[in-house]
Design an enzyme around this catalytic site. Structure first.
Site, mmCIF file in Angstrom:
data_model
loop_
_atom_site.group_PDB
_atom_site.id
_atom_site.type_symbol
_atom_site.label_atom_id
_atom_site.label_comp_id
_atom_site.label_asym_id
_atom_site.label_seq_id
_atom_site.Cartn_x
_atom_site.Cartn_y
_atom_site.Cartn_z
ATOM 1 N N LYS A 174 0.851 -1.201 0.000
ATOM 2 C CA LYS A 174 0.000 0.000 0.000
ATOM 3 C C LYS A 174 0.881 1.243 0.000
ATOM 4 O O LYS A 174 1.710 1.435 0.888
ATOM 5 C CB LYS A 174 -0.908 -0.016 1.227
ATOM 6 C CG LYS A 174 -1.752 1.246 1.402
ATOM 7 C CD LYS A 174 -2.529 1.184 2.712
ATOM 8 C CE LYS A 174 -3.211 2.524 3.022
ATOM 9 N NZ LYS A 174 -3.911 2.506 4.329
ATOM 10 N N LYS A 206 -10.264 12.434 8.644
ATOM 11 C CA LYS A 206 -9.762 11.988 9.942
ATOM 12 C C LYS A 206 -9.772 13.141 10.930
ATOM 13 O O LYS A 206 -9.795 14.324 10.545
ATOM 14 C CB LYS A 206 -8.318 11.479 9.806
ATOM 15 C CG LYS A 206 -8.120 10.229 8.978
ATOM 16 C CD LYS A 206 -6.631 9.884 8.906
ATOM 17 C CE LYS A 206 -6.379 8.654 8.058
ATOM 18 N NZ LYS A 206 -6.877 7.430 8.715
ATOM 19 N N ASP A 245 1.548 6.070 5.896
ATOM 20 C CA ASP A 245 0.539 5.209 5.276
ATOM 21 C C ASP A 245 1.050 4.523 4.009
ATOM 22 O O ASP A 245 0.308 3.780 3.367
ATOM 23 C CB ASP A 245 -0.732 6.010 4.971
ATOM 24 C CG ASP A 245 -1.992 5.160 5.104
ATOM 25 O OD1 ASP A 245 -1.936 4.123 5.787
ATOM 26 O OD2 ASP A 245 -3.029 5.541 4.530
ATOM 27 N N ASP A 276 -12.179 6.854 4.001
ATOM 28 C CA ASP A 276 -10.969 6.592 4.786
ATOM 29 C C ASP A 276 -10.592 5.116 4.748
ATOM 30 O O ASP A 276 -9.549 4.730 5.271
ATOM 31 C CB ASP A 276 -11.166 7.055 6.236
ATOM 32 C CG ASP A 276 -9.850 7.153 6.998
ATOM 33 O OD1 ASP A 276 -8.796 7.290 6.344
ATOM 34 O OD2 ASP A 276 -9.875 7.100 8.246
ATOM 35 N N ARG A 311 -7.488 -0.446 0.930
ATOM 36 C CA ARG A 311 -7.965 -1.710 0.353
ATOM 37 C C ARG A 311 -8.435 -1.520 -1.092
ATOM 38 O O ARG A 311 -8.363 -2.441 -1.896
ATOM 39 C CB ARG A 311 -9.091 -2.267 1.228
ATOM 40 C CG ARG A 311 -10.321 -1.404 1.300
ATOM 41 C CD ARG A 311 -11.192 -1.692 2.512
ATOM 42 N NE ARG A 311 -10.539 -1.284 3.743
ATOM 43 C CZ ARG A 311 -11.073 -1.449 4.949
ATOM 44 N NH1 ARG A 311 -12.255 -2.025 5.081
ATOM 45 N NH2 ARG A 311 -10.426 -1.050 6.031
#
Length: 510
Positions: free
Chosen positions: A282, A294, A305, A364, A368
């Site tokens: 990712k 967020k 991230d 958010d 995936r």
């Protein structure tokens, strides 16, 4: 951007304790501090006067040789080296993790006294491999521990002193009759250096601020890595991604002024084999949450991230240097998840590269969605086994804290291989259930599936969303949401990015 590691030199010798250094390191157990006086005189740990100072510290409960406990003692001219660092280790066979942590303690002691040259005295029970380890493995984990513990996050402070880095390490082995012992240690040290540098590469990449590492910047780093290691690389821009139908990646990246990239690195070490590993990381270079914004507190840590992408690139650095006879396709879907007038919205329905449609419930839950296209891209290029690594959920931290990585799989044999590799690397992994009831939480009334199944079982349902795109090939999802970033240093890991799963992936594939 220079995120390469600092090199160091090493050597291996056998014989008595060498002392021509700034610091001598000696590993001691609690039993060593309770030896009979006659044995202490005839067989000193270092020097009778220095040993006595250590015993005095033990008598005053200042040093008990607990694991990773350090006692630095000035030699006051009794040795050429000005200091000796005694490092506590466990009685009996020392585990690989114990060796890594002991070496990390040695590195921190060396940095504290600014020792440029360090000599580490390796006990007889470590020289030939303790606790089921081979000598080469013992050398590898000690080297990893020493180098990883020296790493510090780079800062932009004008007056910040550079972190102190030891220039050379000499490993002094207790004499042994074992065949080719020095050669095994040299090979193990070199492998440990390569593993540590791959991990530090991933840490440095993850620690870069979001304004310095955009999806395009991440692609440039991958290109430099591929060029250095002579690997084939594809970088798909937003137009090429659109041509190939990468609707998941494009949807998440459309809200940012910095367009997404699909990065694909090929390693072909065994062209005759039909088996190809697919490593998918990712690569969200910054995650605001998008329209499902967020909270402000802690959002600065969302530079991490792309920790999964960094782990995959770090593993590819190791593979590219060691050149095993395997085939690997590394895929990194990279985007910024930003809120804007163009951003994907809750309720939108998108079409992924696989043709499956996805209802966006929460923007958010973006990782995936880009990974869905990442798995499809890997499969279309010939991947037969799939491992994805992602800072996917906060739920995994609720379940496992910042100590253990969570795993979701469709193949029990493969996940056990991954767990064993994690054990060798000192990176614990815990498998989570994947019963059909969890998959039902992803059912949508308007699309093939929705991108979140709600709060309950969030780590599992997030993983199972990704697994939908594995096309029934052996697949393991590794959620490093809790382990990719630390608030304070711990053992071999510095504060900030950890580079977790680099060494696990390398151990698995090698």
């Amino acid at each position: 951007m220079n995120i390469l590691t600092t090199s160091f030199t090493y050597s291996v010798t056998q014989g008595g304790l060498a002392v021509a250094a700034d610091l001598v390191v000696v590993f001691v157990t609690p039993a060593d501090l309770k030896r009979e006086p006659d044995l202490a005189k005839t067989s000193p740990l270092v020097h009778p006067a220095v040993d006595q100072a250590l015993i005095d510290s033990y008598g005053r409960s200042l040093f008990k040789a607990k694991q990773q406990e350090v006692q630095v003692i000035p030699t006051l001219g009794n040795l050429e080296a000005p200091y000796v660092a005694f490092i506590g280790i466990e009685d009996g066979p020392v585990s690989a993790t114990g060796l890594r942590e002991a070496a990390a303690a040695a590195a921190k002691a060396a940095a504290r006294i600014k020792a440029a040259k360090v000599q580490i005295h390796v006990r007889q029970d470590i020289v030939e491999g303790p606790g089921g380890l081979e000598p080469q493995q013992a050398a590898q984990v000690l080297t990893e521990g020493f180098l990883l513990a020296q790493h510090r996050r780079k800062t932009a402070k004008q007056d910040a002193p550079a972190p102190y880095i030891t220039e050379s390490v000499e490993w002094v082995l207790t004499p042994s009759d074992a065949e080719d012992l020095n050669g095994k240690w040299e090979r193990g040290i070199e492998r440990g250096r390569i593993f540590a540098e791959g991990t530090v590469f991933a840490r440095n990449l993850t620690n870069l601020p979001g304004n310095q590492l955009t999806p395009e910047g991440l692609a440039e780093e991958a290109e430099r890595l591929a060029e250095r290691l002579e690997l084939e690389i594809e970088v798909l821009d937003e137009w090429s991604a659109a041509e190939q139908g990468m609707g998941g990646l494009l949807a998440i990246g459309q809200g940012s002024i910095n367009p997404p990239r699909m990065i694909i690195v090929h390693y072909k070490g065994n062209p005759e084999s039909d088996e190809t590993w697919g490593l998918i990381g990712k690569g969200i270079t910054f995650d605001t949450g998008g329209i499902s914004l967020k909270k402000a507190e802690g959002m600065e840590e969302m530079i991490s991230d792309m920790g999964g992408a960094a782990a995959v690139l770090g593993a590819m650095q190791i593979i590219g240097e060691l050149k095993p006879a395997i085939n690997v396709i590394a895929v990194i879907p990279s985007a910024e998840n930003m809120p804007s007038d163009r951003a994907v919205k809750p309720g939108d329905v998108i079409t992924t590269m696989s043709g499956r449609t996805v209802e966006i419930i929460n923007t958010d839950a973006e990782g995936r969605v880009v990974l869905a296209d990442g798995l499809t891209a890997a499969i279309k290029r010939g991947a037969t086994k799939l491992i994805d690594v992602a800072t996917l959920t906060g739920a995994v931290m609720v379940a496992l804290g910042d100590v253990t990585t969570g795993a979701v799989t469709n193949d029990e044999t493969l996940v056990q291989q991954v767990i064993k590799a994690g054990h060798r690397a000192g990176e614990p992994i815990w498998p989570l259930p994947s019963y059909p009831e969890y998959r039902k939480q992803l059912s949508s009334e308007v699309a093939d599936l929705k991108n979140t199944g709600g709060r309950l079982g969030g780590t599992i349902t997030g993983g199972l969303f990704i697994g939908t795109f594995a096309e029934e090939k052996p697949w393991v999802h590794l959620d490093i949401g809790g382990t990719a970033w630390l608030e304070k240093e711990r053992g071999v890991t510095s504060k900030g990015a950890t580079g977790v799963m680099v060494r696990t992936l390398a151990e698995l594939l090698l």
